[in-house]
Scaffold this active site. Structure first.
Site, PDB file in Angstrom:
ATOM      1  N   ASP A  66     -17.183 -30.509  38.314  1.00  0.00           N
ATOM      2  CA  ASP A  66     -15.922 -30.359  37.561  1.00  0.00           C
ATOM      3  C   ASP A  66     -15.668 -28.958  36.973  1.00  0.00           C
ATOM      4  OD1 ASP A  66     -17.952 -30.683  35.493  1.00  0.00           O
ATOM      5  OD2 ASP A  66     -17.298 -32.929  35.442  1.00  0.00           O
ATOM      6  N   ASP A 135     -18.018 -42.680  26.639  1.00  0.00           N
ATOM      7  CA  ASP A 135     -17.343 -43.787  27.195  1.00  0.00           C
ATOM      8  C   ASP A 135     -17.390 -44.074  28.497  1.00  0.00           C
ATOM      9  OD1 ASP A 135     -16.393 -41.294  28.325  1.00  0.00           O
ATOM     10  OD2 ASP A 135     -14.409 -41.152  27.546  1.00  0.00           O
ATOM     11  N   HIS A 137     -17.577 -42.104  31.309  1.00  0.00           N
ATOM     12  CA  HIS A 137     -17.153 -41.445  32.514  1.00  0.00           C
ATOM     13  C   HIS A 137     -18.277 -40.862  33.195  1.00  0.00           C
ATOM     14  CE1 HIS A 137     -17.144 -37.991  29.134  1.00  0.00           C
ATOM     15  NE2 HIS A 137     -17.633 -37.174  30.295  1.00  0.00           N
ATOM     16  N   GLU A 142     -12.320 -40.328  33.267  1.00  0.00           N
ATOM     17  CA  GLU A 142     -12.279 -40.961  32.028  1.00  0.00           C
ATOM     18  C   GLU A 142     -11.886 -42.431  32.190  1.00  0.00           C
ATOM     19  OE1 GLU A 142     -13.120 -39.436  29.911  1.00  0.00           O
ATOM     20  OE2 GLU A 142     -12.511 -37.507  29.044  1.00  0.00           O
TER      21      GLU A 142
END
Length: 261
Positions: A66, A135, A137, A142
């Protein structure tokens, strides 16, 4: 999914073993690299092995997961710069062998399509290393991400921006709001995946990933559908696993079987 629980040093060496085994068998392997604190022990162990002449990346190629949108390539928090500082400058990749998505492109959608095409042209990724967010990801996919998604632009959640603010002088407002990321479908196309997680803050995400239902609320749960995933955890990250004792026994038993052959 094979889950291995140990010290940070031990899981660093185990992760390096997986990379080393692949590069010994296939020196021209295609690797998927992740930034963040989780893979650092593996990267350090691999750099030590390169210095010792035990492994080489000279024929390998790599793609990063990313990149932030809008950060120039030389920015200290751009992932192109981070992966160079943390890993690629310490091993012997050939010039130009490591590619990342172009977060400065005028046409971001075209840049994402070009990145997918480059991975495909390389023959796909042989081994992808991942961290996991608090979370759940993976990459910057996400919660709510499509489990079949490919490289695309994503908006970062407030939680991810808070988690990453430490890299921007604890200034949340300095953390970009958008990124380019390999999609979950792209990640699942890798032939082998290694996920590393350390620390209590990752414990809930790890438990959901390994033992929870597959759900877009916890994107890493998509890894349950991959046939070859190794998860490397320290004790803190493993602390919410209901089956932790079983994973320890299964890993020990695997080595007993291997030793008896």
């Amino acid at each position: 999914m094979e889950i291995i629980i140990g010290s940070e040093e031990a899981i660093g060496e185990r992760g390096a073993d997986l990379f080393s085994a692949l590069l010994t068998a296939r020196p021209d392997a295609v690797l998927g690299l992740a930034t963040g604190s989780s893979p650092l022990r593996i990267y350090d162990a691999l750099a030590a092995r390169v210095r010792a002449g035990e492994v080489s990346f000279a024929q390998a190629r790599a793609f990063t997961l990313d990149e932030y949108v809008g950060l120039p390539a030389g920015h200290p928090c751009s992932y192109r710069r981070v992966i160079e500082d943390d890993f690629t400058s310490h091993v012997d990749f050939a010039p130009g062998a490591v590619q990342g998505p172009d977060g400065t492109a005028a046409d971001l959608a075209a840049a994402c399509a070009a990145y997918e095409a480059a991975i495909a042209a390389a023959g796909g990724i042989d081994l992808q290393i991942l961290g996991i967010g608090t979370d759940g990801h993976i990459g910057f996919n996400e919660p709510g991400s499509s489990l079949g998604s490919r490289t695309r632009v994503k908006t970062l959640t407030a939680q991810t921006r808070r988690d990453n603010a430490r890299f921007f002088g604890d200034d949340v407002d300095a953390v970009p709001r958008h990124c380019l990321t390999q999609g979950i479908g792209t990640i699942l196309s890798a032939r082998q995946i290694v996920l590393v997680a350390t620390g209590q803050a990752k414990a809930e995400a790890v438990a959901q990933m390994a033992e929870g239902p597959v759900s877009a609320l916890w994107p890493a749960t998509a890894l349950q559908h991959h046939p070859r995933v190794t998860v490397l955890l320290d004790e803190a990250a493993a602390s919410r696993l209901q089956l932790a004792d079983y994973y320890r026994d299964a890993y020990a038993g695997r080595h007993l079987v291997a030793a008896s052959r």
